[in-house]
Scaffold this active site. Structure first.
Site, PDB file in Angstrom:
ATOM      1  N   HIS A 161       0.821  -1.216   0.000  1.00 49.05           N
ATOM      2  CA  HIS A 161       0.000   0.000   0.000  1.00 49.05           C
ATOM      3  C   HIS A 161       0.850   1.260   0.000  1.00 49.05           C
ATOM      4  CE1 HIS A 161       0.693   0.949   4.280  1.00 49.05           C
ATOM      5  NE2 HIS A 161       0.569  -0.351   4.506  1.00 49.05           N
TER       6      HIS A 161
ATOM      7  N   CYS B 163       2.847  -4.391   7.011  1.00 48.06           N
ATOM      8  CA  CYS B 163       2.594  -4.315   5.578  1.00 48.06           C
ATOM      9  C   CYS B 163       3.809  -3.778   4.836  1.00 48.06           C
ATOM     10  CB  CYS B 163       1.380  -3.448   5.314  1.00 48.06           C
ATOM     11  SG  CYS B 163      -0.149  -4.218   5.881  1.00 48.06           S
TER      12      CYS B 163
END
Length: 147
Positions: free
Chosen positions: A107, A123
């Site tokens: 992301h 992440c």
């Protein structure tokens, strides 16, 4: 150095320890992006696939994040709508294994200064312009290999 022999064109290879993500173009070439990787992301290894993509995604901390750091995350338990202030940034690619969400994402970020470091909760984060570029280049089903 990452070698791309054995990876099909279109495969994403993530090298979390060196903070790079590669989009394989051929056995000798890849498009390289700098990334920031969280502690959990350093433990995540193996193969996954992109089964969901989102523009300006909404975000909610995981129950584990809220439990670990309630003072930091409890206020976001109902989620944060997508937009320029959202921690997932401009785009998110959701990684799945065996049809199940891994809760790992590739992301964007609202903190571009964190790229190239071990940060966040697990992440793989990218500069927004880079995640937008990657988002446009890869379809659903793209293979992701974390080495």
């Amino acid at each position: 150095m990452v070698r791309f022999k054995g990876y099909e064109a279109g495969t994403i290879v993530v090298d979390p320890r060196n903070h790079f993500l590669y989009l394989v173009v051929s056995p000798q070439r890849a498009r390289r992006y700098g990334v920031g990787v969280g502690k959990a992301g350093l433990r995540f290894k193996g193969v996954a696939s992109i089964q969901r993509k989102a523009k300006w995604p909404s975000w909610r901390p995981t129950d584990n994040m809220i439990r670990r750091e309630p003072r930091k995350y409890a206020r976001y338990a109902k989620g944060v709508p997508g937009g320029p202030n959202n921690p997932l940034g401009a785009r998110a690619l959701y990684l799945y294994r065996g049809g199940r969400d891994t809760y790992y994402r590739i992301h964007g970020t609202t903190q571009p200064d964190t790229i190239g470091r071990s940060v966040s909760n697990g992440c793989i984060r990218m500069v927004n312009d880079h995640v937008i570029d990657l988002y446009e280049r890869v379809p659903l089903g793209t293979k992701v290999v974390v080495i």
